[in-house]
Design a protein around this motif. Sequence first.
Motif, mmCIF file in Angstrom:
data_model
loop_
_atom_site.group_PDB
_atom_site.id
_atom_site.type_symbol
_atom_site.label_atom_id
_atom_site.label_comp_id
_atom_site.label_asym_id
_atom_site.label_seq_id
_atom_site.Cartn_x
_atom_site.Cartn_y
_atom_site.Cartn_z
ATOM 1 N N THR A 1 -2.186 -5.055 3.632
ATOM 2 C CA THR A 1 -1.010 -5.822 3.212
ATOM 3 C C THR A 1 -0.980 -7.171 3.935
ATOM 4 O O THR A 1 -0.672 -8.206 3.336
ATOM 5 N N VAL B 1 5.247 10.580 9.840
ATOM 6 C CA VAL B 1 4.162 9.799 9.242
ATOM 7 C C VAL B 1 4.454 9.506 7.772
ATOM 8 O O VAL B 1 4.211 8.405 7.286
ATOM 9 N N ALA B 2 4.996 10.492 7.066
ATOM 10 C CA ALA B 2 5.343 10.264 5.660
ATOM 11 C C ALA B 2 6.673 9.516 5.615
ATOM 12 O O ALA B 2 7.678 9.975 6.152
ATOM 13 N N GLU C 1 0.879 14.496 0.745
ATOM 14 C CA GLU C 1 0.805 14.170 2.177
ATOM 15 C C GLU C 1 1.245 15.318 3.062
ATOM 16 O O GLU C 1 0.564 15.662 4.018
ATOM 17 N N VAL D 1 -1.419 1.932 9.195
ATOM 18 C CA VAL D 1 -2.844 1.875 8.872
ATOM 19 C C VAL D 1 -3.367 0.469 9.174
ATOM 20 O O VAL D 1 -3.386 -0.397 8.311
ATOM 21 N N LYS E 1 4.268 12.245 -1.652
ATOM 22 C CA LYS E 1 4.921 13.037 -0.596
ATOM 23 C C LYS E 1 4.368 14.457 -0.589
ATOM 24 O O LYS E 1 4.061 15.008 0.453
ATOM 25 N N SER F 1 5.755 -0.952 8.373
ATOM 26 C CA SER F 1 5.289 -1.315 9.716
ATOM 27 C C SER F 1 5.118 -2.811 9.895
ATOM 28 O O SER F 1 5.222 -3.325 11.003
ATOM 29 N N GLY F 2 4.788 -3.481 8.804
ATOM 30 C CA GLY F 2 4.450 -4.904 8.932
ATOM 31 C C GLY F 2 3.108 -5.110 9.594
ATOM 32 O O GLY F 2 2.748 -6.229 9.967
ATOM 33 N N CYS G 1 0.852 -1.199 0.000
ATOM 34 C CA CYS G 1 0.000 0.000 0.000
ATOM 35 C C CYS G 1 0.886 1.247 0.000
ATOM 36 O O CYS G 1 2.006 1.211 0.527
ATOM 37 N N GLY G 2 0.355 2.328 -0.489
ATOM 38 C CA GLY G 2 1.013 3.637 -0.380
ATOM 39 C C GLY G 2 2.430 3.621 -0.924
ATOM 40 O O GLY G 2 2.705 3.094 -2.005
ATOM 41 N N SER G 3 3.334 4.201 -0.144
ATOM 42 C CA SER G 3 4.725 4.306 -0.600
ATOM 43 C C SER G 3 5.357 2.935 -0.806
ATOM 44 O O SER G 3 6.194 2.759 -1.684
ATOM 45 N N ALA G 4 4.966 1.979 0.029
ATOM 46 C CA ALA G 4 5.530 0.632 -0.116
ATOM 47 C C ALA G 4 5.130 0.070 -1.477
ATOM 48 O O ALA G 4 5.908 -0.630 -2.138
ATOM 49 N N VAL H 1 5.316 -5.857 0.796
ATOM 50 C CA VAL H 1 6.249 -4.805 1.204
ATOM 51 C C VAL H 1 5.542 -3.907 2.218
ATOM 52 O O VAL H 1 4.441 -3.418 1.962
ATOM 53 N N SER H 2 6.180 -3.696 3.356
ATOM 54 C CA SER H 2 5.538 -2.872 4.385
ATOM 55 C C SER H 2 6.560 -2.367 5.393
ATOM 56 O O SER H 2 7.343 -3.152 5.920
ATOM 57 N N GLN I 1 13.425 0.133 1.259
ATOM 58 C CA GLN I 1 12.627 -0.829 0.480
ATOM 59 C C GLN I 1 13.154 -0.927 -0.953
ATOM 60 O O GLN I 1 13.191 -2.015 -1.542
HETATM 61 O O1 M6R Z 1 3.687 0.418 6.947
HETATM 62 P P1 M6R Z 1 3.439 0.293 5.485
HETATM 63 O O2 M6R Z 1 4.680 0.430 4.663
HETATM 64 O O3 M6R Z 1 2.689 -0.967 5.134
HETATM 65 O O4 M6R Z 1 2.498 1.490 5.117
HETATM 66 C C1 M6R Z 1 1.965 1.609 3.831
HETATM 67 C C2 M6R Z 1 1.378 2.972 3.632
HETATM 68 O O5 M6R Z 1 0.351 3.196 4.550
HETATM 69 C C3 M6R Z 1 2.421 4.073 3.784
HETATM 70 O O6 M6R Z 1 3.479 3.905 2.893
HETATM 71 C C4 M6R Z 1 1.774 5.437 3.547
HETATM 72 O O7 M6R Z 1 1.404 5.573 2.216
HETATM 73 C C5 M6R Z 1 2.692 6.550 4.009
HETATM 74 N N1 M6R Z 1 1.896 7.599 4.579
HETATM 75 C C6 M6R Z 1 3.495 7.120 2.914
HETATM 76 O O8 M6R Z 1 4.273 8.185 3.325
#
Ligand code: M6R
Length: 604
Positions: free
Chosen positions: A356, A399-400, A489, A601, A486, A350-351, A301-304, A347-348, A408
């Motif tokens: 994901t 957060v970003a 966000e 998330v 970015k 936070s895991g 998701c997102g940046s990952a 890919v994450s 990654q």
């Molecule tokens: O912890 P994760 O890498 O799984 O999170 C995925 C996205 O929630 C995360 O990359 C999000 O898009 C960030 N806010 C990006 O800066």
Amino acid sequence: MCGIVGYIGKKRAVPILLEGMRKLEYRGYDSAGIAVRGADGNIAVVKACGKLANLEARVEQGAPLEGGCGVGHTRWATHGEPTEANAHPHRSMRGAVTVVHNGILENYREMREELRAKGYTFLSDTDTEVAADFLEDLLLQGLSPLRAISRFMHTARGSYALAILFEGHGTIFLARKDSPLVVGKGEGEMFIASDVPAFLSRTKEFYCMGNMQMAEVSAEGAAFYDAEGVPASCERILETGDGAAAEKEGFEHFMIKEIGEEPRAVENTLHAYLKDGKPDFSEIGLTGEFLRADEVVAVACGSAYHAAVVFQYVAEKLARVPVRTELASEFRYRDPILKKNTLVVAVSQSGETADTLAALREAKARGAKTVAVVNVRGSSAAREADFPLYTCAGPEIAVATTKAYGAQLAAGYLLALGMAHAWGRLSDSELSRYTEELLALPAKMESVLSRAEEVRTFAKAHASVRDVFMIGRGIDYAVCLEGALKLKEVAYVHTEAYAAGELKHGAISLIENGVLVVGVLTQSGVAAKTRSNLEETKARGGKAVTVSFAEEGEEGGFLLPPVEELFAASLSVLPLQLFAYYVGVERGLDTDKPRNLAKSVTVE
Ligand code: M6R
């Protein structure tokens, strides 16, 4: 999402809870609250809307909260607006149960109706208050706290990490399903948190609660149980960090500190899996047999997800194996087709990202072998995947994401090279050329970052920009996806990432005077094409600027040092991350805690 902390020991709980909450504030920051059990056994609750500072002020102004046992919560609203009534902790109607919660109870409406029928009334719009009343109702029926929680776990649907204080019990009870919760062990004191950084400065020994586990925590230790109440074991980890990564150390924001740490994150990740000049994942069991998959599906998701798109381009090029990248939130619900020998890479950072994790579980259920490219040790993805491939970015607080994204990318390059090597697609000399290029990346990243001032000047001049397009092809397009996210966000600027060739199929109608168009031009095979697309936007009033190597540069553009093109994303993303940060700062925004967002998330 929300941050949970807890403390039980001989010290005063309040400052320890607030300290942990400050470290976890990145998880949610629309309201906060604490509950402390006094020496008389009474539980006092203090809450405030907005950032943690408001709660701290309220705690300071109120009657002193003594007592060595309490829980705290920083909220990211799911059910109900960020009002004081909706802030955690929530108490049951008769005050027997006090709860902080991270997650979503999907069937809370049915549960609430059943409780209403028994005479319960509710003060908030939250699902969490229902959990408190549900537990209280069971206590009144004569169940012990553990049996009540067990019943809750068999009734509630959705996800939860719960820390619970029961009236008349001096301990803290926990329950976990699909939402992280760790227990830190000190000397005669115990710490509870949704994330290790909360108490890393106080202990290094953490227990990562498993899914569908309960726990009872006293000052002396923690007892873990499965959802039936049968004693269970719990994974113990010893953290090596000193918690400094979770401190700003003089920087104005975590985001800029973490961008500066990106070269080190890449270097550490490379060194973790490069042995004798070759990618080597044998330590995690990921041997040639698995790397020779016929097909790879990356989910994130997102940046990952954006990092996974770069991986897709690089891996297909090097290993000549089909790689598909899918948004985890789509993959999990679309009945995906996986071949017998498909390797699924989640890919994450936070895991713990709910979508994901669900995609990872879906892949496992369909018989695929799974790799988790994950930053947080002991996280759910790391524990559930067949092969946990750790990125070594250290704790990321803003957060970003920036440095974790960079790590990654590095993990993706290694995996791509590992696949290519396993398939015999690279000669030894090609492999060593690529690995040398990889090892040279951190120094080149440093050299890009040393020119941050150029980006700051540009950002100052464009801080009031309203619309931005970022265009590129191939890997450059993948980087634009991340650069655009970015800027959205942290600077709240409407930004679109476009595959350069797609622009004229519709979106070019949005180009007019004042629109900034950033062209990323690092891929020699397609740079000239993107350059033409940039010209097309200029002809329509757009202001074009480039991120490129010297020969493709636009006047005033950002020039990158030479690098192997396949790894160019690691350099080209840096000016885009810096640009987002500086525009955010110029606009007076809190770039570490952008509105409406949370770091991890854990809900759908
Ligand atoms: O912890 P994760 O890498 O799984 O999170 C995925 C996205 O929630 C995360 O990359 C999000 O898009 C960030 N806010 C990006 O800066």
